[in-house]
Design an enzyme around this catalytic site. Structure first.
Site, PDB file in Angstrom:
ATOM      1  N   PHE A 294       2.039   8.683  -1.366  1.00 33.34           N
ATOM      2  CA  PHE A 294       1.453   7.216  -1.393  1.00 33.34           C
ATOM      3  C   PHE A 294      -0.170   7.552  -1.829  1.00 33.34           C
ATOM      4  CE2 PHE A 294       4.763   6.822   2.113  1.00 33.34           C
ATOM      5  CZ  PHE A 294       5.297   6.390   1.390  1.00 33.34           C
TER       6      PHE A 294
ATOM      7  N   TRP B 234       1.038  -1.148  -0.028  1.00 36.31           N
ATOM      8  CA  TRP B 234       0.099  -0.340  -0.002  1.00 36.31           C
ATOM      9  C   TRP B 234       0.721   0.967   0.069  1.00 36.31           C
ATOM     10  CZ3 TRP B 234      -0.309   4.138   3.520  1.00 36.31           C
ATOM     11  CH2 TRP B 234      -1.165   5.323   3.372  1.00 36.31           C
ATOM     12  N   HIS B 235       2.006   0.858   0.833  1.00 38.13           N
ATOM     13  CA  HIS B 235       2.835   2.151   0.417  1.00 38.13           C
ATOM     14  C   HIS B 235       3.545   2.783  -0.338  1.00 38.13           C
ATOM     15  CE1 HIS B 235       2.488   1.730   5.152  1.00 38.13           C
ATOM     16  NE2 HIS B 235       3.264   2.784   5.141  1.00 38.13           N
ATOM     17  N   GLY B 236       3.953   1.509  -0.968  1.00 35.29           N
ATOM     18  CA  GLY B 236       4.769   1.981  -2.469  1.00 35.29           C
ATOM     19  C   GLY B 236       5.069   1.193  -3.648  1.00 35.29           C
TER      20      GLY B 236
END
Lengths: 334, 473
Positions: free
Chosen positions: B473, B320-322
């Site tokens: 993000f 999800w972050h990257g």
């Protein structure tokens, strides 16, 4: 208006008024310590040092590439003149104009201005960086006009009396405790170590500056023109110099266009352009002369300053101002 | 338009003034327009994605409420998931997916099988996608009813204080607040502004200052010593905490001024005694989202199932972050640490009891160990490539050398803000809300504290206008 509402309104007004008062007071206290700013690491220190050096014949201005590339002692020895380097990391043409105005306001009349400038210096226009000079704005009408033209964002910061000492409190306090005023110290700092040994990052690689194909900023050129014109009108000689990069690729078209614009404005306003870079002097292809891709190390700076001294000396002997550079270098070689 | 820019404060002052001048019925219009304007200040074209997400979930919500057939409801949920996660995949993960598939295809002697898409990552897409998904999932689960007012629903998706980096607000908490008439409340406004001031302090005095050191070291990994990597990793831990929690405070404070309550996003995470507790204190709106909508959906079972589910959840949390292997590894590492923490908690308690370790010492040891475990994971998060991660770990196995000290006295400047942060955290641990404690003090003390923070920002803040880390993000 109820009593409670009135009381709260008065409290808000009081809070803001006291903030303004404290801001002025803090600004005044810190202003009293300004002479303790370090010219080698802060723009305020560079300004203080420049106005405290009445004996300079040559004033060197520009960004970190002036600060680290042009050795004033070496240049001074070669020219037989007193050289003061006021180059500052991260600064550009607007700050150079500010220093120029400040020294004049303090009765200092350099015979020669050396402005280290690169293509990317005129591909951006970030005058707010020169807010660090706001302590002296009264002495800098052109710089003041440039900054105030930037709109309310800059005006708000100019209004504060303490903001002009942003990031300087510890430096001023520590130097005050040590009793080390900047006096007429120079900004020049040599960089030790060569590429691959130094801790310098890859920032400043020419490709990174120009890969987005930014266009030449007319505002930057306007300030450059003003800088050169004012100096020439004051009877000084101006040398706009461009230096080498450790280039990983070809010169980009946008960079060439910017370099052409610098040459044109410098010439039109009566200054000299000197190009001493990796295209005119292939010796600067040697990584051993660089601290990082944008900065020469001590050895590279000495070599660069020596070449520059010869070119400036030649320019000073020659009365008419004109564009020198790649063609002349290629013809003459070094 | 960044929260720490003069532009934002001018915009915010205008919105707040108009908000309380307008009749209640018109306020949602103002806030919605302001939110869209705020978003368009980054990339106007990408507003279409928010509108698309809003439109799909609004219609899905109404349709879902209109039917009780489980199959139809499931199909509608699938539409919402496909639309939202599809957008997220195309704009955030396509490049990562494509480059890996193409690399694999290259190894097999094939050409480029996934075409490249040169698209910019839309700011905040991960946040508003998860936010709007929570609405349709809660609706599907019957936790909430549908929002029939399109404007209010659109405001829930796009509310500007938390649009680009959260907190990821739940529909059940936010939607009911919109119709409630809000009168101007002086104390509430002061409370919101004070929280914003604290957030601004953390961002510009601590995070942006530490960033100068962290960037210098992590931006040139092969050239630094292990001592520098250690210092830079500590610095990054506090940088990212102050950057993100600073943003959250600005968002929560800004919403409070406008009369809205947003959920708490951080609770002094570096004082956690284990990794489980860390995730109860760090990015709370994401960790609870992952818990409620992902972890619980993976089923329950014995210890192995719990560990598996924690690892899967954190793997996806990392992603999800990257879109990079660094974030995937970061998430996996947290999954493993969470699983290890959960499975050894009782045993560790037993060891401390048997050894008779006093509670203060036990707490200190646990906090220090937890901080360092988390710090190790930050290396994956911050390094610019997996290669850099290995270089850093390899450096720790060699003589540590001298730490890099920059000429700008960055760490000395940052220590000013970090000292204030440490005092604030200790006060909060002992007394709960620091602002409540300050509120009990006489006026000169209260004002003195706020002036101290304001002038710290003026004198010690970094005036670079750098982005918040989580905006990417």
């Amino acid at each position: 208006m109820s009593v409670q509402t009135g009381g709260r309104a008065a409290r808000v007004v009081g809070f803001v008024a006291l903030f303004a008062l404290l801001d002025a007071g803090l600004g005044s206290v810190l202003g009293g310590l300004a002479e303790y700013a370090d010219p080698k690491s802060s723009p305020l220190g560079a300004l203080e040092a420049a106005k405290a050096n009445p004996d300079m014949d040559v004033l060197v201005l520009g960004s970190s590439r002036a600060n680290h590339h042009i050795d004033p002692d070496l240049l001074g020895a070669r020219l037989g003149m007193a050289v003061h380097n006021a180059g500052v990391d991260g600064q550009g043409i607007v700050f150079a104009r500010a220093v120029q105005e400040l020294v004049w306001a303090n009765g200092i009349r350099p015979q020669v201005f050396v402005l280290q400038l690169q293509a990317f210096d005129v591909m951006t226009f970030e005058p707010e960086r020169a807010l660090v000079a706001s302590r002296f704005l009264e002495s800098m009408p052109a710089t003041r006009a440039t900054l105030e033209g930037e709109g309310y964002n800059v005006k708000v910061k100019l209004t504060s009396r303490s903001f002009r000492y942003n990031s300087l409190v510890l430096q001023l306090a520590l130097n005050r405790l040590r009793g080390q005023p900047a006096a007429a110290q120079d900004s020049y700092v040599s960089l030790d170590g060569s590429l691959g040994e130094s801790t310098a990052g890859p920032e400043g690689v020419p490709g990174r500056w120009t890969s987005d194909a930014r266009e030449v900023s007319p505002e930057s050129l306007r300030v450059l023109g003003g800088f050169v014109r004012a100096a020439v009108e004051a009877g000084s000689q101006v040398f706009v110099v461009t230096g080498p990069f450790l280039r990983g690729g070809p010169v980009l078209p946008s960079e060439s266009a910017a370099a052409d614009a610098i040459a044109r404005v410098t010439s039109e306003e009566g200054g000299h352009l000197i190009t001493v870079d990796e295209t005119t002097h292939p010796i600067f292809d040697d990584p051993a002369l660089f601290y990082d891709p944008s900065h020469l190390n001590r050895q590279g700076a000495a070599l660069y300053t020596g070449i520059l001294a010869e070119r400036i000396a030649a320019g000073l002997d020659r009365a008419p101002a004109g564009v020198e550079g790649a063609a002349a270098e290629q013809a003459g070689g070094t | 338009m960044l929260f720490h820019s003069v532009d934002f404060w001018a915009f915010f002052a205008l919105v707040v003034t108009l908000h309380f001048l307008l009749p209640h019925a018109a306020r949602w219009v103002l806030l919605l327009l302001a939110s869209y304007f705020f978003y368009m200040s980054w990339n106007a074209a990408y507003l279409i994605l928010i509108l698309l997400s809003t439109g799909v979930d609004y219609v899905v919500g109404l349709r879902m409420a209109a039917t009780s057939a489980q199959r139809a409801r499931r199909r509608l949920l699938a539409v919402s998931l496909t639309a939202n996660l599809g957008l997220l995949f195309v704009f955030k993960y396509w490049g990562f997916f494509g480059s890996n598939v193409n690399a694999l295809a290259g190894l097999l002697g094939m050409g480029e099988v996934v075409p490249r898409l040169d698209v910019l990552l839309p700011v905040g897409i991960s946040f508003y996608t998860f936010q709007t998904l929570s609405y349709t999932i809660d609706l599907y689960r019957g936790v909430i009813g549908p929002e029939r007012h399109l404007g209010r629903f659109a405001l829930y998706v796009a509310f500007f204080p938390q649009l680009v980096a959260g907190p990821i607000e739940r529909a059940r908490a936010f939607l009911p607040q919109i119709p409630v008439a809000k009168r101007f409340d002086y104390d509430r406004m002061c409370s919101g502004l004070q929280l914003m001031l604290w957030g601004l302090f953390k961002k510009v005095v601590i995070a942006d200052r530490l960033a100068l050191y962290v960037d210098a070291v992590y931006g040139n990994v092969p050239q630094h010593s292990a001592a520098s990597y250690l210092l830079a990793t500590y610095a990054f831990a506090f940088q990212i905490y102050c950057d993100f929690s600073g943003y959250s405070d600005l968002a929560i404070g800004g919403a409070r001024v406008l009369g809205f309550d947003l959920m708490k996003n951080f609770s002094r995470p570096f004082l956690s005694m284990n990794v489980l507790e860390f995730w109860r204190r760090w990015h709370i709106s994401l960790s609870t989202w992952l818990r409620d909508y992902l972890y619980y959906s993976l089923g329950r079972g014995d210890n192995w199932v719990i560990m598996r589910n924690l690892t899967i959840t954190m793997f996806l949390g990392g992603l999800w972050h990257g879109a990079s292997w660094s974030f995937v590894l970061w998430g996996l590492l947290h999954g493993v640490l969470l699983a290890a923490s959960a499975s050894t908690l009782a045993a560790r308690d037993g060891i401390y009891r048997r050894l008779g370790v006093p509670s203060w010492l036990r707490r200190t040891i646990a906090v220090v160990i937890t901080f360092h475990l988390i710090a190790i994971t930050w290396i994956f998060f911050r390094a610019e490539s997996i290669g850099d991660v290995w270089t850093i770990f390899a450096a720790f196995a060699q003589p540590w050398g001298e730490p890099f000290i920059d000429s700008g006295r960055t760490l000395l400047h940052a220590s000013w803000g970090l000292s204030v942060l440490a005092v604030a955290h200790l006060v909060q641990e002992r007394h709960g809300s620091g602002r409540a404690l300050i509120g009990k003090q006489p006026l000169p003390v209260r004002w003195g504290i706020w002036y101290f923070l304001m002038f710290s920002i003026v004198l010690f803040g970094v005036d670079s206008g750098s982005q918040f880390i989580y905006f990417q993000f």
